[in-house]
Each structure stands twice: as C-alpha cells, then as structure tokens.
Scaffold this active site. Structure first.
Site, PDB file in Angstrom:
ATOM      1  CD  GLU A  29      -3.802  -6.018   9.055  1.00  0.00           C
ATOM      2  OE1 GLU A  29      -3.378  -6.277   7.918  1.00  0.00           O
ATOM      3  OE2 GLU A  29      -3.494  -6.668  10.068  1.00  0.00           O
TER       4      GLU A  29
ATOM      5  CG  LEU B 245       7.805  -9.463  -0.120  1.00  0.00           C
ATOM      6  CD1 LEU B 245       6.744  -8.470   0.327  1.00  0.00           C
ATOM      7  CD2 LEU B 245       8.826  -9.698   0.993  1.00  0.00           C
ATOM      8  CB  ALA B 246       9.337 -11.473  -5.429  1.00  0.00           C
ATOM      9  NE  ARG B 247       2.848 -13.446  -8.761  1.00  0.00           N
ATOM     10  CZ  ARG B 247       2.634 -13.488 -10.075  1.00  0.00           C
ATOM     11  NH1 ARG B 247       3.584 -13.918 -10.877  1.00  0.00           N
ATOM     12  NH2 ARG B 247       1.472 -13.120 -10.583  1.00  0.00           N
TER      13      ARG B 247
ATOM     14  N   GLY C 121       8.133 -15.629  -5.481  1.00  0.00           N
ATOM     15  CA  GLY C 121       7.171 -15.673  -4.388  1.00  0.00           C
ATOM     16  C   GLY C 121       6.218 -14.496  -4.364  1.00  0.00           C
TER      17      GLY C 121
ATOM     18  CG  HIS D 173       5.829  -2.882   5.337  1.00  0.00           C
ATOM     19  ND1 HIS D 173       5.643  -4.068   6.009  1.00  0.00           N
ATOM     20  CD2 HIS D 173       4.629  -2.268   5.318  1.00  0.00           C
ATOM     21  CE1 HIS D 173       4.375  -4.168   6.372  1.00  0.00           C
ATOM     22  NE2 HIS D 173       3.744  -3.088   5.972  1.00  0.00           N
TER      23      HIS D 173
ATOM     24  CE  LYS E  86      -3.779 -10.444  10.228  1.00  0.00           C
ATOM     25  NZ  LYS E  86      -3.559  -9.423   9.190  1.00  0.00           N
TER      26      LYS E  86
ATOM     27  CG  HIS F  89       4.536  -3.949  11.619  1.00  0.00           C
ATOM     28  ND1 HIS F  89       5.721  -3.897  10.911  1.00  0.00           N
ATOM     29  CD2 HIS F  89       3.782  -4.887  10.998  1.00  0.00           C
ATOM     30  CE1 HIS F  89       5.664  -4.761   9.914  1.00  0.00           C
ATOM     31  NE2 HIS F  89       4.513  -5.371   9.948  1.00  0.00           N
TER      32      HIS F  89
ATOM     33  NE  ARG G 139      13.806 -26.540  -4.025  1.00  0.00           N
ATOM     34  CZ  ARG G 139      13.344 -27.619  -3.391  1.00  0.00           C
ATOM     35  NH1 ARG G 139      12.643 -27.458  -2.281  1.00  0.00           N
ATOM     36  NH2 ARG G 139      13.591 -28.831  -3.838  1.00  0.00           N
TER      37      ARG G 139
END
EC number: 1.1.1.49
Length: 496
Positions: free
Chosen positions: A228, A32-34, A30, A190, A343, A252, A61
C-alpha cells in the site's frame, strides 16, 4: 422480474436476483457503511440483483429520521458510488427501500422500534451486518436474541478483526455460538470477494494445464505481496495496537495462502472448501526469527512518519512485515512461501506469484541465461493474470531467449463486461442473502490462524525486537530484500 429503472437491459440478462430481504446495518452511519456497504447495495439494486422486496435499515446511536438518513445515504453514494451514482432516477428509487432506526447496542433503547420495522413475511431473508467494533459483536448478538429479532434462519455478518489473539478469538466465537449456529455466522474478509481470487480457484481446478504442475516438484517458490502507498492515517490509534501481522497477515494474506496451496475440494461447497483451507493453516511450519523482517516507515519530508501518524513516539509496532514459511505436507514440502505486506511503499499492488522451477537442462548454453515461468495473479490494480513464457527473441544472430507475458487483464480480455464486475463487498453481501458461506471464514479457521500467528508475535515481544526503519515511498527495509536474496531469489515488483 426485478425492477429495472435505470438498469441497462444487457446487464439484467446477466444478473440473477436474490430473494427479498431485510438487511439491518448496525453502524449504518459509519465509515464502512458510507464507503462500501451502501454504495455496493445501490450498485446491486441498479444492476437488477437487489429485488423490489428488499429493505435496507440503517441502525446506529445517532438520532435521525428516515429522511435525514436517506440524505446521508444519497451523499455517501454520490461520493463513493462511482459513475453509476449519476443515475439519479435509480438512486431515488433505491432510497425508497432505505429506513433508519436509532438503536443503543449496549442498552434497551430502539430495539422495539427495530422490531416494528422488520417484516415477518414468509420466505423473507433477514440479515444483520455488524459494521461496528468487535467489542459490540457479542452484545449485538445477545440483543438480537433477547428482543426476539433472530431465529434459526437469521444471518449475521461480522467484520474483522476476529479477535486480537487466539484467546480473544475463541472467546468471541463462544459468545456468538451462544446465540447463533456456525451456519448463520458470516465472517467477512473482502479479499475473498475479489474477482481474481475466485478466478484463482477456477484456474487451478478448472484447467488440466496447471494442476499437475501445482506442487513442489515443479514450483520453485510462491510470493504473496500486498503493498500500500498510504499510511495508517486516521487509524493510527487502532493500528498501533495491531500492526501489520494482526491487521493483514493473520487474515488477508493467510486466506490467499490457503487458496493458492489447498488441495482440491471434493465439491465447490462451503465446508468442503473451508476444510481444505483449514488443513493448510494447520500444516504451516513455525517461522524462525531470522525469517521474519519487521519495518516501520519514516518520513520522507512530505508525509508523516509512522510514529507521528500513530501519535506514539516510542512505538515498536510494525507497518511492514516480510516472512518466509513452509507448508509441511506432501504437495509443498521444502517449497518456500514468501509473504510481504506494508504501508507507505513505492507502489500499490497485490499479487500472488507462482514461480516455477527452471528447465532441468538448457540446450541453449550459458549465454541464454536463466528463464523461469511465472504465473502472476494480480488482485490490484488492473485485476488479471499473466503467465510468463520463454520464447526466441525475433531477429537474426543466434538463439537469444526472452521472457514475454501471456496477459489476461480482465478489462482487456472481457471488454465492457469487466467494468461491471461487482466490488468485493457487493458480491459478499449478495452471498449472505443467498446463504452461501464459501467465501467466508469459519470459526475454526480463524482460531487456527491465530494459533500460528501468536507465537511469532510473542517471540519478537519477548526478545524486545524493534522494527527496522524504512523510507516512506521505498520498497521497505533492506533486510526484507536480504531475506529472499540470500536464497538466490528476488522480490517481484514494488521496488525503489
């Protein structure tokens, strides 16, 4: 001794390796992992902190083998790993520690294969990162127990959102508690892994200079801003069900508020710190409707409006929120806390500003003007702290006063070492392996935050309030400026 291929010797001397571990990343293919998890693990490997005995197992999957997954990881690190990704020798060595297993979280496929990949070595840390939607948290937790992959020492990491409201947060906590003890659950935010956030605790509790002044007698007000420049983009469908209050304030900004306002813990230990944060949340006053401003960005001709990004032409979801609240305890009685996030604003900035009161009497006369000391804690960009002090303006012509900053930008103060400060995700993942929960939220914290947030959301939904429109690239709706200006104060930064 950790492997040091591609590692600068001066870095190894500053890094303490963690214990060997098996880390399974559910959602390992996904976004976030990348973007964060895999590049962060590579940087920790290259620094010498991730030991030779560590394995990273992607689980999702998608049907692929180890080689195909390593190709994906190599590409992700090349795109998101910064300059360190150019160290091809270290990268190829890191990939030797990476495996992949196809697992169906909602079924029985792949669990046995995952069990075969995991090791049973004594002293080996086993952790599972739930980098998936919250709808899968309970099923993954149950699957780990049902297939014999977890024991009393296993750790799980769960990403926000931790529920959508108090009821769902309680249900999620109860589901996780059926399979894991609270000491095994790491709810990751985070923001708490940022270097400046941790330095906030060091500045407060490590310096006699500030702590005696850290109260309503000397502090006029505190501002917390997370601004942001980006819109909701590809997250439009999720964000439209969430909004700025659920997406940012409840977690946050709430955590930043706790750290700035909490009492000194007896020790710098997980539960001691989290006990004090919980007291702050429970002491928060309800917020009056006229002390909340919600906004929604409109198009400036170059970017989409919020409603276009969310693909909902009738949306009443806020992309901006500003509010004023108080903490009903002895330390902060009658001291306003102003929170703001949004944003498509004019600047990207995250700052906590502690604005101290004016001197009780000015000996310099009315022409000297008003001058306040401000401690500015910058989370992004250019992490660091600035203390504004008042001095005489150089030159002849009388006593003219001017405010100047005592600046501690980490990159300037610490030199090359500041460039090696780990990303928030890197730090927090290593804390999971160490078993240190200090920078992770406890279940009762999450529920207390929702208990404060829910009535605010229910209030504007009951009244049928619509967010105020504001131009993309501005400082937000005009009413947000009025919210603080009517108190004789003004927002810092993020102006038009």
């Amino acid at each position: 001794m950790p492997h040091t291929t591609g590692v600068r010797p001066e870095m190894v001397s500053r890094v303490i390796p963690v214990d060997p571990f098996d880390l399974v990343i559910f959602g390992g293919t996904g976004d976030l992992a990348r973007r964060k998890i895999l590049p962060g693990l590579f940087r920790r490997f290259r620094s010498g902190q991730m030991p030779e005995g560590a394995h990273v197992i992607g689980a999702a999957r998608s049907d692929m083998d180890d080689a195909a997954y390593r190709d994906m990881v190599r590409e992700a690190i090349g795109e998101h790993g910064g300059s360190e990704a150019k160290d091809s020798k270290a990268l190829e060595h890191f990939l030797e520690h990476v495996r992949y297993v196809a697992v169906d979280a909602r079924g029985n496929t792949g669990w046995d294969a995952l069990k075969e990949v995991l090791r049973e070595d004594e002293g080996l840390v086993r952790a599972f990162y739930f980098s998936v939607g919250p709808g899968l948290f309970a099923e993954l937790a149950e699957g780990l127990r049902r297939h014999g992959l977890a024991d009393a020492e296993t750790r799980i990491v769960v990403e926000k959102p931790f529920g959508h409201d108090l009821e769902s947060a309680r249900a999620l906590n109860e589901e996780l508690a059926r399979h894991f003890h609270e000491t095994q659950i790491y709810r990751i935010d985070h923001y708490l892994g940022k270097e400046t956030v941790q330095n906030l605790m060091a500045v407060r509790f490590g310096n006699m200079l500030f702590e005696p002044l850290w109260n309503s007698q000397y502090v006029d007000h505190i501002q917390i801003t997370v601004a942001e420049t980006v819109g909701v983009g590809g997250r439009g469908s999720y964000y439209d069900k969430s909004g700025a209050m659920r997406d940012m304030v409840q977690n946050h900004l709430m955590q930043l508020l706790c750290l700035i306002a909490m009492e000194p813990p007896a020790r710098f230990e997980p539960d001691a710190v989290r006990d004090e944060k919980l007291k702050v949340i429970r002491a928060l006053d309800p917020v009056d409707p006229d002390s909340i401003v919600r906004g929604q960005y409109t198009s400036d001709g170059t970017v989409n409006s919020y409603r276009e990004d969310a693909e909902n032409p009738l949306s009443k979801t806020e992309s901006f929120i500003a509010l004023k609240t108080y903490i009903s305890n002895w330390r902060w009685a009658n001291t306003p806390f102003y929170l703001r996030t949004g944003k498509r604003l004019s600047a990207r900035a995250s700052e906590i500003a502690v604005v101290f009161k004016d001197a009780p009497h000015s000996i310099f006369g009315i022409d000297a003007g008003r001058h306040s000391n401000v401690l500015s804690i910058r989370l992004q960009p250019n992490e660091g702290m600035t203390l504004g002090v008042t001095i005489k303006e150089p030159g002849p012509g009388g006593m003219r006063l001017v405010d100047v900053p005592l600046d501690m930008t980490f990159a300037d103060a610490l030199g090359p070492e500041a460039e090696e400060v780990p990303d928030a995700y890197e730090r927090l993942i290593m804390d999971v392996i160490r078993g240190n929960q200090t920078l992770f939220m406890r279940g009762d914290e999450v529920e207390a935050a929702w208990a404060w947030t829910d009535p605010l959301i229910e209030g504007w939904q009951r009244r049928g309030d619509s967010p105020k429109p504001y131009d993309a690239g501005s400082s937000g709706p005009d009413d947000a400026a009025f919210l603080i200006n009517r108190d004789g104060r003004r927002w810092r930064g993020v102006r038009q």
